[in-house]
Every structure is written in structure tokens, then in C-alpha cells.
Write a protein that holds these residues in place. Structure first.
Motif, PDB file in Angstrom:
ATOM      1  N   VAL A   1      18.385  28.142 -55.423  1.00 28.11           N
ATOM      2  CA  VAL A   1      19.364  29.121 -55.888  1.00 28.11           C
ATOM      3  C   VAL A   1      20.142  28.459 -57.015  1.00 28.11           C
ATOM      4  O   VAL A   1      20.877  27.491 -56.817  1.00 28.11           O
ATOM      5  N   GLY A   2      19.946  28.954 -58.237  1.00 30.26           N
ATOM      6  CA  GLY A   2      20.604  28.327 -59.359  1.00 30.26           C
ATOM      7  C   GLY A   2      20.126  28.901 -60.687  1.00 30.26           C
ATOM      8  O   GLY A   2      19.128  29.621 -60.717  1.00 30.26           O
ATOM      9  N   GLU A   3      20.881  28.701 -61.768  1.00 29.43           N
ATOM     10  CA  GLU A   3      21.988  27.795 -61.747  1.00 29.43           C
ATOM     11  C   GLU A   3      23.291  28.567 -61.594  1.00 29.43           C
ATOM     12  O   GLU A   3      23.532  29.562 -62.258  1.00 29.43           O
ATOM     13  N   THR A   4      24.129  28.066 -60.700  1.00 34.44           N
ATOM     14  CA  THR A   4      25.436  28.636 -60.424  1.00 34.44           C
ATOM     15  C   THR A   4      26.447  27.504 -60.508  1.00 34.44           C
ATOM     16  O   THR A   4      26.075  26.360 -60.744  1.00 34.44           O
TER      17      THR A   4
ATOM     18  N   ARG B   1       1.605  25.390 -61.504  1.00 29.57           N
ATOM     19  CA  ARG B   1       2.485  24.283 -61.908  1.00 29.57           C
ATOM     20  C   ARG B   1       3.921  24.726 -62.098  1.00 29.57           C
ATOM     21  O   ARG B   1       4.789  23.883 -62.412  1.00 29.57           O
ATOM     22  N   VAL B   2       4.200  26.007 -61.905  1.00 33.71           N
ATOM     23  CA  VAL B   2       5.526  26.560 -62.171  1.00 33.71           C
ATOM     24  C   VAL B   2       6.179  27.027 -60.877  1.00 33.71           C
ATOM     25  O   VAL B   2       5.557  27.720 -60.067  1.00 33.71           O
ATOM     26  N   TYR B   3       7.432  26.632 -60.704  1.00 40.08           N
ATOM     27  CA  TYR B   3       8.284  27.122 -59.617  1.00 40.08           C
ATOM     28  C   TYR B   3       9.546  27.706 -60.259  1.00 40.08           C
ATOM     29  O   TYR B   3       9.777  27.530 -61.456  1.00 40.08           O
ATOM     30  N   ALA B   4      10.358  28.394 -59.458  1.00 40.71           N
ATOM     31  CA  ALA B   4      11.493  29.122 -60.026  1.00 40.71           C
ATOM     32  C   ALA B   4      12.773  28.883 -59.240  1.00 40.71           C
ATOM     33  O   ALA B   4      12.747  28.517 -58.051  1.00 40.71           O
ATOM     34  N   ALA B   5      13.898  29.094 -59.921  1.00 41.82           N
ATOM     35  CA  ALA B   5      15.214  29.186 -59.288  1.00 41.82           C
ATOM     36  C   ALA B   5      15.908  30.414 -59.854  1.00 41.82           C
ATOM     37  O   ALA B   5      15.739  30.737 -61.032  1.00 41.82           O
ATOM     38  N   VAL B   6      16.683  31.096 -59.016  1.00 40.99           N
ATOM     39  CA  VAL B   6      17.322  32.338 -59.447  1.00 40.99           C
ATOM     40  C   VAL B   6      18.805  32.323 -59.109  1.00 40.99           C
ATOM     41  O   VAL B   6      19.212  31.837 -58.056  1.00 40.99           O
ATOM     42  N   ALA B   7      19.593  32.862 -60.030  1.00 44.00           N
ATOM     43  CA  ALA B   7      21.048  32.976 -59.862  1.00 44.00           C
ATOM     44  C   ALA B   7      21.613  33.588 -61.128  1.00 44.00           C
ATOM     45  O   ALA B   7      20.894  33.820 -62.103  1.00 44.00           O
ATOM     46  N   LEU B   8      22.915  33.821 -61.111  1.00 42.77           N
ATOM     47  CA  LEU B   8      23.647  34.161 -62.326  1.00 42.77           C
ATOM     48  C   LEU B   8      24.432  32.937 -62.773  1.00 42.77           C
ATOM     49  O   LEU B   8      25.169  32.332 -61.982  1.00 42.77           O
ATOM     50  N   HIS B   9      24.278  32.572 -64.031  1.00 41.27           N
ATOM     51  CA  HIS B   9      25.028  31.472 -64.618  1.00 41.27           C
ATOM     52  C   HIS B   9      26.525  31.757 -64.461  1.00 41.27           C
ATOM     53  O   HIS B   9      26.954  32.912 -64.527  1.00 41.27           O
TER      54      HIS B   9
ATOM     55  N   SER C   1      31.729  34.127 -57.657  1.00 45.83           N
ATOM     56  CA  SER C   1      30.277  34.122 -57.778  1.00 45.83           C
ATOM     57  C   SER C   1      29.684  32.847 -57.190  1.00 45.83           C
ATOM     58  O   SER C   1      28.668  32.892 -56.471  1.00 45.83           O
ATOM     59  N   PHE C   2      30.293  31.725 -57.474  1.00 47.61           N
ATOM     60  CA  PHE C   2      29.817  30.449 -56.951  1.00 47.61           C
ATOM     61  C   PHE C   2      29.811  30.474 -55.425  1.00 47.61           C
ATOM     62  O   PHE C   2      28.827  30.059 -54.782  1.00 47.61           O
ATOM     63  N   ALA C   3      30.886  30.965 -54.829  1.00 45.36           N
ATOM     64  CA  ALA C   3      30.961  31.038 -53.367  1.00 45.36           C
ATOM     65  C   ALA C   3      29.846  31.920 -52.805  1.00 45.36           C
ATOM     66  O   ALA C   3      29.235  31.585 -51.768  1.00 45.36           O
ATOM     67  N   TRP C   4      29.563  33.029 -53.483  1.00 45.48           N
ATOM     68  CA  TRP C   4      28.492  33.911 -53.002  1.00 45.48           C
ATOM     69  C   TRP C   4      27.132  33.216 -53.090  1.00 45.48           C
ATOM     70  O   TRP C   4      26.319  33.304 -52.165  1.00 45.48           O
ATOM     71  N   HIS C   5      26.883  32.499 -54.173  1.00 46.39           N
ATOM     72  CA  HIS C   5      25.618  31.793 -54.311  1.00 46.39           C
ATOM     73  C   HIS C   5      25.484  30.666 -53.280  1.00 46.39           C
ATOM     74  O   HIS C   5      24.376  30.386 -52.798  1.00 46.39           O
ATOM     75  N   ILE C   6      26.588  30.007 -52.959  1.00 46.59           N
ATOM     76  CA  ILE C   6      26.559  28.997 -51.899  1.00 46.59           C
ATOM     77  C   ILE C   6      26.088  29.630 -50.593  1.00 46.59           C
ATOM     78  O   ILE C   6      25.227  29.089 -49.882  1.00 46.59           O
ATOM     79  N   ASP C   7      26.648  30.782 -50.281  1.00 44.49           N
ATOM     80  CA  ASP C   7      26.249  31.484 -49.056  1.00 44.49           C
ATOM     81  C   ASP C   7      24.774  31.882 -49.110  1.00 44.49           C
ATOM     82  O   ASP C   7      24.055  31.774 -48.109  1.00 44.49           O
ATOM     83  N   LEU C   8      24.301  32.328 -50.279  1.00 46.93           N
ATOM     84  CA  LEU C   8      22.897  32.701 -50.418  1.00 46.93           C
ATOM     85  C   LEU C   8      21.993  31.496 -50.176  1.00 46.93           C
ATOM     86  O   LEU C   8      20.960  31.604 -49.501  1.00 46.93           O
ATOM     87  N   ALA C   9      22.369  30.356 -50.720  1.00 46.71           N
ATOM     88  CA  ALA C   9      21.569  29.146 -50.496  1.00 46.71           C
ATOM     89  C   ALA C   9      21.503  28.807 -49.009  1.00 46.71           C
ATOM     90  O   ALA C   9      20.438  28.426 -48.494  1.00 46.71           O
ATOM     91  N   LYS C  10      22.611  28.955 -48.328  1.00 46.52           N
ATOM     92  CA  LYS C  10      22.616  28.673 -46.885  1.00 46.52           C
ATOM     93  C   LYS C  10      21.720  29.646 -46.128  1.00 46.52           C
ATOM     94  O   LYS C  10      20.955  29.264 -45.233  1.00 46.52           O
ATOM     95  N   ARG C  11      21.819  30.931 -46.484  1.00 45.21           N
ATOM     96  CA  ARG C  11      21.044  31.942 -45.755  1.00 45.21           C
ATOM     97  C   ARG C  11      19.552  31.830 -46.012  1.00 45.21           C
ATOM     98  O   ARG C  11      18.744  32.140 -45.134  1.00 45.21           O
TER      99      ARG C  11
END
Length: 278
Positions: free
Chosen positions: A110-113, A75-83, A135-145
Motif C-alpha cells: 500500500v503506497g505511496e502514502t 517481472r512487475v509488481y505493484a503498489a497502490v495508494a494516493l500520494h 489520508s495517511f491514517a486511512w492507508h495505514i488501516d488499509l495496510a493492516k487489513r
């Protein structure tokens, strides 16, 4: 403030409302440490109609924990990022580990960013806006990849968040967690096809702009969340929050948008399954 709130007691179990999916919670911050703790939290949530949760990371330790927790209970899923407030911790090693964790099959976002302009100057060690943008820009790229949704934390930073999304190009799926802006930002996000997740703040009587914004969100772009252990809905504001409290928020939202709570539960759960690929 009620006597219950003064004592800091948790809210009572609400009348069940099903199906519900908590689109953003922090099980570790709710006190969960291991698989047994997670099962207890999810059993309690299940008694209120909450069938699944996405537990969110805000630092590297939390990211490791969330990715593990998603393997302990179906029942658990995850999201990962640096706040965003912890953007200074995005070292090369942190980038490598977040990339590894984000590739996991039970990591669904990918979150939360994002950007937070409330805490700089108020919180010691909070990353400055320039570091947050990087950092936000890097996480955006990670989400795309990775092809996974981007989950955004936005506090007092509407213009800045939109500027970075435009500069970098938004991923296919964007989720604004705990959306707390007004109708103008809601219209911008809805027009862009982004998903808005509402928390207990929509139940706060002084959140007039947010409550107006809530009426503008189409069913297919609406999620609901607890952000537990934070933002416990009215009338239990200030008490500890948990995923089982989600029906309180959904029923308050139903009053705001004048739609049946049962319909909101079904629609938001359908959206969560589609957006997160559950």
C-alpha cells in the motif's frame, strides 16, 4: 553539468549488477502505456541485472494502471495508494476502489502514502497537512487489513510521519521509500524494525546527512530503488531515470557504506523478496 545532461539524453546502460530488485519505480511516468512498453523497459532493466520492479501509484488512475501492469509481465509488481499531495481525492469511491485494487495478488504494498510538507503553498491543489494526515491514517488501516507493507513518502515531515504512525499503530511492515532524512531518523526507523529504501539521492555529494544515515541501516532493513523517472544518480543527475539505472545507485551506495556492490545487490534483493513476498 555534462553535455549529455544538457541534452537530456538518458544515461548509458551500466555494467550489469545482479541480482537487483527496483523496490520503487513509476513505469507509467517512464513512458510505459501498454504491455509492449513494459516489456521493453524490463528487458532494458534486465540487461543491467534488474530482475524485478515494484511500480508505484500516486493517484487513482496510476493505481489502476499499476495493478494492470503487474499482470502483463511476471517481472512487475505493484503498489497502490494516493500520494499525500493528492489526499483531497480520497473520496468514498476512491477508498472502495483502492481497497479492491490492494487485494490483488500482484499488488504487494500500500503506497505511496505519508506526509509531504514541502509542496503545500508551493503547488496549486496540493492537499493541506490535515487532509494528508487523514489520508495517511486511512492507508495505514488499509495496510493492516490487507496484511501488506505500508510504503511511506516522507518529505520534510519526519516528526509528523512518526506522530501518525504512533497514533495509529504501525503495520507489521513499514517501508520508507526514497529515505532522505538524517542519522537521527534512520536510528529511529531501524530501532522500530522498519525498512529504508535508498534511491539515487545517496549518490549526491551534498547529501551528507543521508550518506551518514545510510551507514546505519542493517542489511535486512535496506532496499534500493530508482524512483524513476526521478532522482537519476550522479553523474547523470537531471537526465531521465529508468530501472536499468539502478546499478549506478548501488555502486555509489557501496562506496558510502564500504561494502561490495555485489553483496549489496544480493542482500537488498533478499530483503525485497522477503518484505514484498515476491
Amino acid at each position: 553539468m555534462s553535455a549529455q545532461q544538457r541534452r537530456g539524453e538518458p544515461p548509458p546502460l551500466p555494467e550489469p549488477l545482479s541480482p537487483l530488485i527496483d523496490a520503487h519505480t513509476h513505469l507509467d511516468a517512464c513512458g510505459a502505456r501498454d504491455a509492449d512498453d513494459v516489456r521493453v523497459l524490463l528487458d532494458r532493466a534486465g540487461a543491467a541485472g534488474v530482475q524485478a520492479v515494484v511500480t508505484i501509484a500516486d493517484d487513482l488512475d496510476a493505481a489502476r494502471w499499476a495493478a494492470d501492469a503487474a499482470t502483463w509481465d511476471p517481472r512487475v509488481y505493484a503498489a497502490v495508494a494516493l500520494h499525500p499531495t493528492r489526499a483531497d481525492a480520497l473520496t468514498d469511491d476512491a477508498r472502495a476502489e483502492l481497497e479492491r485494487l490492494a487485494a490483488g495478488p500482484r499488488v504487494v504494498a500500500v503506497g505511496e502514502t505519508g506526509m509531504d510538507l514541502y509542496w503545500p503553498g508551493r503547488l496549486d491543489g496540493c492537499a493541506e497537512p490535515s487532509a494528508q494526515r487523514e489520508s495517511f491514517a486511512w492507508h495505514i488501516d488499509l495496510a493492516k487489513r490487507t496484511g501488506k507493507p505500508l510504503m511511506i513518502h516522507n518529505r520534510d515531515a519526519d516528526a509528523e510521519v512518526l506522530d501518525v504512525l504512533r497514533a495509529e499503530g504501525a503495520p507489521e511492515t513499514v517501508i520508507f521509500h526514497c529515505f532522505s532524512s538524517g542519522p537521527e531518523m534512520a536510528r529511529t526507523c531501524v530501532d522500530a524494525g522498519w525498512v529504508l529504501s535508498l534511491s539515487g539521492t545517496v549518490s549526491f555529494k551534498n547529501a551528507r546527512d543521508l550518506r551518514e544515515a545510510a551507514t546505519l541501516i542493517p542489511p535486512g532493513q535496506l532496499l534500493v530503488e530508482t524512483d524513476a523517472p526521478f532522482l537519476t544518480p550522479h553523474p547523470y543527475r537531471g537526465a531521465p531515470n529508468e530501472p536499468y539505472c539502478l546499478p549506478y545507485t548501488v555502486r555509489a551506495l557501496a562506496d558510502v557504506v564500504d561494502r561490495p556492490a555485489e553483496l549489496l545487490a544480493e542482500q537488498s534483493s533478499d530483503t525485497a523478496r522477503r518484505v514484498y513476498g515476491l
